[in-house]
Enzyme design. Structure first.
Site, PDB file in Angstrom:
ATOM      1  N   ARG A   1     -28.155  19.770  -2.859  1.00  0.00           N
ATOM      2  CA  ARG A   1     -27.286  19.422  -3.995  1.00  0.00           C
ATOM      3  C   ARG A   1     -26.730  20.700  -4.609  1.00  0.00           C
ATOM      4  NH1 ARG A   1     -29.493  18.828  -8.623  1.00  0.00           N
ATOM      5  NH2 ARG A   1     -31.192  17.517  -7.931  1.00  0.00           N
TER       6      ARG A   1
ATOM      7  N   LYS B   1      -6.909  12.771   1.401  1.00  0.00           N
ATOM      8  CA  LYS B   1      -5.509  12.584   1.783  1.00  0.00           C
ATOM      9  C   LYS B   1      -5.078  13.614   2.834  1.00  0.00           C
ATOM     10  CE  LYS B   1      -6.068   9.503  -1.393  1.00  0.00           C
ATOM     11  NZ  LYS B   1      -5.719   9.698  -2.780  1.00  0.00           N
TER      12      LYS B   1
ATOM     13  N   TYR C   1      -2.664   9.817 -11.401  1.00  0.00           N
ATOM     14  CA  TYR C   1      -3.358   8.918 -10.484  1.00  0.00           C
ATOM     15  C   TYR C   1      -4.126   7.851 -11.294  1.00  0.00           C
ATOM     16  CZ  TYR C   1      -6.544   7.355  -6.875  1.00  0.00           C
ATOM     17  OH  TYR C   1      -7.267   6.588  -5.998  1.00  0.00           O
TER      18      TYR C   1
ATOM     19  N   ASP D   1      -3.544  18.442 -10.482  1.00  0.00           N
ATOM     20  CA  ASP D   1      -3.915  17.656  -9.314  1.00  0.00           C
ATOM     21  C   ASP D   1      -2.869  17.943  -8.236  1.00  0.00           C
ATOM     22  OD1 ASP D   1      -4.281  15.678  -7.363  1.00  0.00           O
ATOM     23  OD2 ASP D   1      -4.994  14.190  -8.799  1.00  0.00           O
TER      24      ASP D   1
HETATM   25  C1  LIG Z   1      -6.377   9.541  -3.977  1.00  0.00           C
HETATM   26  C2  LIG Z   1      -6.084  10.404  -5.134  1.00  0.00           C
HETATM   27  C3  LIG Z   1      -7.100  10.749  -6.035  1.00  0.00           C
HETATM   28  C4  LIG Z   1      -8.504  10.212  -5.911  1.00  0.00           C
HETATM   29  O1  LIG Z   1      -9.139  10.631  -4.755  1.00  0.00           O
HETATM   30  P1  LIG Z   1     -10.306   9.790  -4.006  1.00  0.00           P
HETATM   31  O2  LIG Z   1     -10.633  10.658  -2.864  1.00  0.00           O
HETATM   32  O3  LIG Z   1      -9.712   8.469  -3.633  1.00  0.00           O
HETATM   33  O4  LIG Z   1     -11.416   9.620  -4.982  1.00  0.00           O
HETATM   34  C5  LIG Z   1      -6.774  11.592  -7.068  1.00  0.00           C
HETATM   35  N1  LIG Z   1      -5.519  12.070  -7.240  1.00  0.00           N
HETATM   36  C6  LIG Z   1      -4.519  11.738  -6.400  1.00  0.00           C
HETATM   37  C7  LIG Z   1      -3.158  12.291  -6.637  1.00  0.00           C
HETATM   38  C8  LIG Z   1      -4.771  10.898  -5.323  1.00  0.00           C
HETATM   39  O5  LIG Z   1      -3.767  10.566  -4.503  1.00  0.00           O
END
Ligand SMILES: *Cc1c(COP(=O)(O)O)cnc(C)c1O
Length: 379
Positions: A46, A195, A98, A170
């Protein structure tokens, strides 16, 4: 070294102990301590794991930050980063962040006393109006999801610095290949590694990068304390995905541009949202801060029924949540990513039941256009 080279040669391309040309998967919870009185780099997974460290070092290098942290999902990363703020703090956030970020701010973090103001961060005057005496941070997403709205990072990050705010960006849609917010002055970059970085729709992952060691320590305390960490196999998949990031994203981006232009001319399409289009609001700002328009675009059809028919008919593109994979994905924001946003708020933001979001994968653009054309001519 150029970015392409860094994707492959990031300091972890060869295991020092065995010569393995790939990061070993250290599937272990604990580490034997040679001297219980002396600290050692790894003692419990962890707190730290060598496979995870390879990914953390890699993302820090690519985003040009001081330290990187890996999490089990993008939301794990975002929730952990928000965990560095004290009760009673206030943060300014892009109004079309998001959906998951919106949800935790409005539920858990609200309950725990972290206030926020959601505003149109593409307009600096709106940001200025949102600031309060207890504002500690600003959370930006550009291009935003799902309407690809552009925030001027230079202006917003300068404002943050002048007011001593921690700035968080982000960067999921762009990845460090196309946009590096820390180089523009951001303090923290977060990612859903699920992604484009992972890139194959086969792993959940999250990342955070801190501009300074000092901010890094704050994030590390939450990572180690809350433990929203990824397992080593998932980390391995993201490391593997990152190696082909440039090849994948550039190919998808090229197709996205072709498809966006084609959609603009389609009789059953009302509007198209893609930063690569000359008509896109904020396009010039976007290209000042990013090297490409990315592979995500959205468009509106004329009726809710036409949207339903589109999803029922597409056969190459997968009707699904998520983006950034090698497979083209078509999403329906009102039922998927933004289902948690109240209807009137959604409507105000322009996230209607005629809006469709596409994440373009690696299929031939002409084949995708044929698929979309059939689906658009249904009703
Ligand atoms: C998918 C996404 C998230 C969240 O990510 P997860 O891996 O699904 O928890 C956060 N910000 C953006 C812009 C995203 O496309």
């Amino acid at each position: 070294m150029k970015f392409d080279t860094l994707l492959i040669h990031n300091g972890h391309e060869c295991d020092k102990t065995t010569g393995a040309l790939g990061v070993p998967v250290f599937q272990t919870s604990t580490f034997v301590q040679t001297d219980v009185n002396a600290g050692q780099e790894f003692d419990y997974s962890r707190s730290g794991n060598p496979t995870r460290k390879a990914l953390e070092d890699t993302i820090a290098l690519l985003e040009n930050g001081a330290a990187g942290y890996a999490f089990g999902s993008g939301m794990g990363a975002i929730a952990s980063v928000l965990g560095i703020f004290d009760t009673g703090s206030h943060i300014i956030v892009s109004e079309d962040v998001y959906g998951g970020t919106y949800r935790i701010l409005n539920t858990f973090y609200k309950r725990w006393g972290l206030e926020h103001t959601a505003c149109d961060t593409s307009n600096i005057d709106t940001i200025k109006k949102a600031i309060k005496s207890n504002t500690k941070a600003i959370f930006l997403e550009t291009p935003s999801n799902p309407l690809l709205k552009i925030t001027d990072l230079n202006t917003a990050l300068n404002f943050a610095r002048e007011h001593d705010l921690i700035s968080i960006v982000d960067n999921t849609f762009m990845t460090p290949l196309l946009q590096r917010p820390i180089e523009l002055g951001a303090d923290i970059v977060v990612h859903s590694g699920t992604k484009f970085l992972g890139g194959h729709s086969d792993v959940l992952s999250g990342l955070a990068v801190a501009r300074t060691e000092k901010i890094g320590k704050l994030i590390y305390a939450v990572q180690n304390g809350f433990g929203a960490i990824p397992g080593p196999w998932d980390v391995f998949l993201v490391l593997r995905g990152i190696k082909t990031l440039k090849t994948r994203l550039e190919t998808s981006q090229k197709s996205a541009a072709v498809i966006a232009a084609w959609l603009c001319g389609h009789k059953n399409v009302d509007s198209v949202y893609y930063p690569g289009l000359d008509s896109h609001p904020g396009r010039d700002t976007h290209f000042k801060q990013a090297a490409g328009a990315g592979a995500v675009l959205s468009f509106k059809v004329k009726t809710k029924e036409a949207a339903a028919a589109f999803f029922a008919k597409i056969s190459l593109a997968a009707p699904a949540v998520s983006l950034g994979g090698v497979e083209t994905i078509a999403s329906y924001p009102v039922r998927m990513s933004h289902a948690g946003v109240p209807v009137d708020e959604r409507e105000r933001l322009g996230i209607t039941d005629t809006l469709i979001r596409l994440s373009i994968g690696l299929e031939d653009a002409g084949d995708l256009i044929n698929d979309f054309d059939c689906a658009l001519n249904q009703s």
